[in-house]
Design an enzyme around this catalytic site. Structure first.
Site, PDB file in Angstrom:
ATOM      1  N   ASP B  12       0.871  -1.183   0.000  1.00  0.00           N
ATOM      2  CA  ASP B  12       0.000   0.000   0.000  1.00  0.00           C
ATOM      3  C   ASP B  12       0.901   1.224   0.000  1.00  0.00           C
ATOM      4  O   ASP B  12       1.674   1.423   0.935  1.00  0.00           O
ATOM      5  CB  ASP B  12      -0.886   0.013   1.249  1.00  0.00           C
ATOM      6  CG  ASP B  12      -1.925  -1.097   1.217  1.00  0.00           C
ATOM      7  OD1 ASP B  12      -2.636  -1.203   0.197  1.00  0.00           O
ATOM      8  OD2 ASP B  12      -2.020  -1.854   2.195  1.00  0.00           O
ATOM      9  N   ASP B 131     -14.403  -3.621  -1.497  1.00  0.00           N
ATOM     10  CA  ASP B 131     -14.254  -3.464  -0.050  1.00  0.00           C
ATOM     11  C   ASP B 131     -15.621  -3.718   0.562  1.00  0.00           C
ATOM     12  O   ASP B 131     -16.574  -2.987   0.274  1.00  0.00           O
ATOM     13  CB  ASP B 131     -13.789  -2.042   0.294  1.00  0.00           C
ATOM     14  CG  ASP B 131     -12.397  -1.749  -0.265  1.00  0.00           C
ATOM     15  OD1 ASP B 131     -11.602  -2.694  -0.403  1.00  0.00           O
ATOM     16  OD2 ASP B 131     -12.122  -0.573  -0.580  1.00  0.00           O
TER      17      ASP B 131
END
Lengths: 208, 254
Positions: B12, B131
């Protein structure tokens, strides 16, 4: 030796270039008929769509030069869609004609297993293979595709099983191809590319 | 002989530097995505994911340069994403050296984007990232880094996304993400049953047992994790040996 990557807009060309560079092998890109004529060995990389690939090759007037190079004995290696392009036709683009180095059709894999066939798989060797020389029997290679050649006659040297049994490695004379991506398959993939370079060097030595 | 279950480290980034789980050991430059990529390439990662979690338009050229630097270190596949809003964004990511791209927020707003991306690059290059968070008796899809509820059922969205052209689903459990309490097996299994494409489970990775669970109970084809690898809590080699010993097909690397 002069190895050319056939450039027609394929996304994986730089990775193949880098994989060769890691082996200490310099390559160049060829995107014109003249560029192909001066080469000792050719690599046809490929991701994407059978029809789009054949159209790109046609627009660049590269189809006949590739076929002529193969007739002259120039070693050619196809990768992934580059393997599929060697066949006559594909379910992915009905009506479009491939390089036709092999008369069979490329089929859509049946939806028996999850598709795309995505990830690392092992091979089933059915004939002696120059590309797989020195590669462990249980090695894993990286695949990412939904279409495959189910039959290539005697040219099929290794198969893979996912949804169907399909051609994973193809060798016939000076023509080589893998359905997997050697440039994405870690050390064993590097060994396959290295074996192709060795075959290409041998063929060049033979000419001199 | 069968397709191996994949273990996928995830970086990330803020476009340039790794910003989550950065307590790396044995790395001279711990936040450098290329240095981590080089390490995972050697240690036996099956694939690498690099995400731009800031996904700001201004940073786009920086992230593309990061993809180039990461790709240069890899002899394994690379997936990249963050803020992909159109076909041109996707093309830029693939040209920079990624093999696949992830798309999330923009696809929920415009599912036809998946169709356009698949037509241009092939389904095998299009990963739909979802998500999801438990809401009552189902899971809901969230966008904008998990900050905005959509009211859309995550399992239904996965099914529709595949029909539109996605070639793989990356399902992140927001309930589990960052907790190190194990993957969300019921969510992953529900997605896996709903679609015919491969499913990557994300969120909650911890011990080797949690990976075993998500492959067996969660029916995942691949499992993604960040900090437990970055922090060297579990080595990739040891993890794969454990999985192999417990009957999960994995690509063993020496």
């Amino acid at each position: 030796m002069n190895i050319a990557l056939i450039e027609y807009g394929a996304g994986n060309l730089p990775s193949v270039e880098r994989a060769l560079a890691r082996l200490g092998v310099a390559s160049q890109r060829a995107s014109t008929p003249e560029g192909l004529e001066s080469c000792d060995a050719l690599i046809l990389p490929g991701v994407g769509h059978f029809g789009a690939l054949m159209r790109s090759l046609a627009e660049r007037k590269l189809i006949d030069p590739i076929r002529n190079a193969v007739s002259r004995g120039v070693p050619l290696m196809g990768i992934c869609l580059g393997l599929q392009a060697m066949f006559a036709t594909s379910d992915e683009a009905p009506g479009d004609v491939g390089l036709n180095l092999f008369p069979q059709n490329v089929s859509a894999l049946p939806p028996t297993d999850r598709l795309p066939h995505m990830g690392w798989n092992q091979l089933r060797r059915v004939r002696p293979s120059r590309l797989l020389e020195g590669v462990p029997q249980d090695a894993y290679f990286y695949f990412a595709h939904s279409y495959a050649a189910l039959d290539a006659g005697e040219a099929a040297v290794a198969l893979c099983d996912h949804s169907a049994s399909f051609v994973a490695v193809l060798e016939k004379g000076n023509v080589f191809a893998t359905q997997f991506h050697p440039e994405k398959s870690g050390p064993v993939g590097a060994a396959v590319l290295s074996n192709f370079v060795k075959q290409a060097s041998k063929s060049q030595d033979g000419k001199q | 002989m069968s397709l191996a279950h994949r273990i996928i480290p995830c970086l990330d980034t803020d476009g340039e530097r790794v910003v989550k789980g950065v307590n790396f050991v044995n790395l001279r430059d711990a936040g450098d995505p290329a240095a981590l990529a080089a390490r995972y390439n050697i240690e036996g990662a099956d694939e690498l994911v690099v995400l731009d979690i800031a996904a700001s338009r201004d940073h786009r050229p920086t992230f593309l340069e990061t993809i180039r630097r990461v790709a240069a270190e890899l002899a394994i596949p690379l997936t990249a994403g963050g803020g992909v809003a159109n076909v041109d964004d996707g093309r830029a990511i693939l040209r920079a050296g990624a093999d696949k791209l992830t798309v999330n927020t923009a696809a929920i707003r415009h599912p036809e984007l998946l169709t356009a991306l698949a037509a241009e690059f092939g389904s095998q290059a299009v990963v739909l990232a979802i998500d999801a968070k438990r809401v009552g008796d189902h899971w809901e899809a969230f966008v904008r880094g998990g900050s905005v509820a959509t009211g859309i059922d995550a399992v239904e969205w996965a099914r529709k996304g595949v029909a539109c052209g996605a070639g793989e689903i990356l399902i992140t459990s927001m309930d589990k993400d960052g907790t190190r309490s194990g993957f969300d097996c019921p969510l992953t299994a529900a997605i896996s049953r709903a679609v015919t494409v491969p499913v990557i489970a994300s969120g909650g990775a911890d011990t080797p047992e949690t990976f075993l669970e998500v492959f067996k109970e969660g029916r995942a084809d691949a499992a993604l994790a960040a900090s437990i690898f970055h922090d060297s809590i579990h080595g990739l080699g040891d993890l794969k040996r454990y999985l192999g010993e417990h009957g999960v097909s994995v690509r063993q690397t020496s």
